[in-house]
Design a protein around this motif. Sequence first.
Motif: not given
Length: 274
Positions: A1-10, A19-38
């Motif tokens: 099990m892993t995180f393949k899709s991470i969602l963050t709100h700006i 905020r974006f750097t935190f979410a992007l580093n986490l997505a890179d760690r798990f090779d996950a897609e990062l969905a940024c919304i606002s």
Amino acid sequence: MTFKSILTHIDIDARPDHRFTFALNLADRFDAELACISAAQPFFMIEPSIGPTSGTKIMREELEAIETRQRDLHEQIMQHAPFRNHVSWQTKAADPATFVVENARAADLVVLFDVEKGQALDYRRTVNIGDVLLAAGRPVLLPSASQSSPDARTIVVAWKDTKELRRTIVDAMPLLTSAEDVAVLAIEEGQGVDEKALTDTVRFLTRHSVRARSIVEPRQTGDIGMAIIDVAHRLKADLIVAGAYGHSRFREWVFGGVTRTLLQNNTINRLLSN
């Protein structure tokens, strides 16, 4: 099990860089897609003294201001990830919490941030985290005030034999399996600790290759949530995993509770699920 899709709100009124750097580093760690919304809603409320024409004009101006700010946020974010195909951006003039819940259906993990110093706690322009916890059906990661990416080498699991914590442990498994030390922490209350239930939880984690151990702490006078945070700091942990709202949210608001304490204290990263 892993995180393949991470969602963050700006938040529209927040600085996006950390905020974006935190979410992007986490997505890179798990090779996950990062969905940024606002998302944000206009401040304006039509009053009887304001004619319909004037009201419509003011509303349109506020919506245009929101859209302009969201474009600015997008440009700033893309400066950090100009060639990353796995980063997406979506905006809407809507209630932020509702927009997050709608998009959480396509995410494994939701990352939300506390309001910054000087930022108004206005739920038309920032996310009501409690609403998301109750409605999203996904784990929510709340970064510490420093917004430094969690190594999660040492994790404290705030143990209580509840369905909320059982759900949270499964939701947090990608982080738990990579940790060097997972302390399953039980705080003694009036009836003591159910040793068998605590041992069963550690055994469950061990079966999933988690380096888990149990800790039982006597309850001191004061808030259980703060006791959990104090132990986490003592162990030099950088993440607390806990179930959210074991009692009704109204009861937590009136009388206090672990969830409310963990939401209000951002000295450490927290992962909550309901």
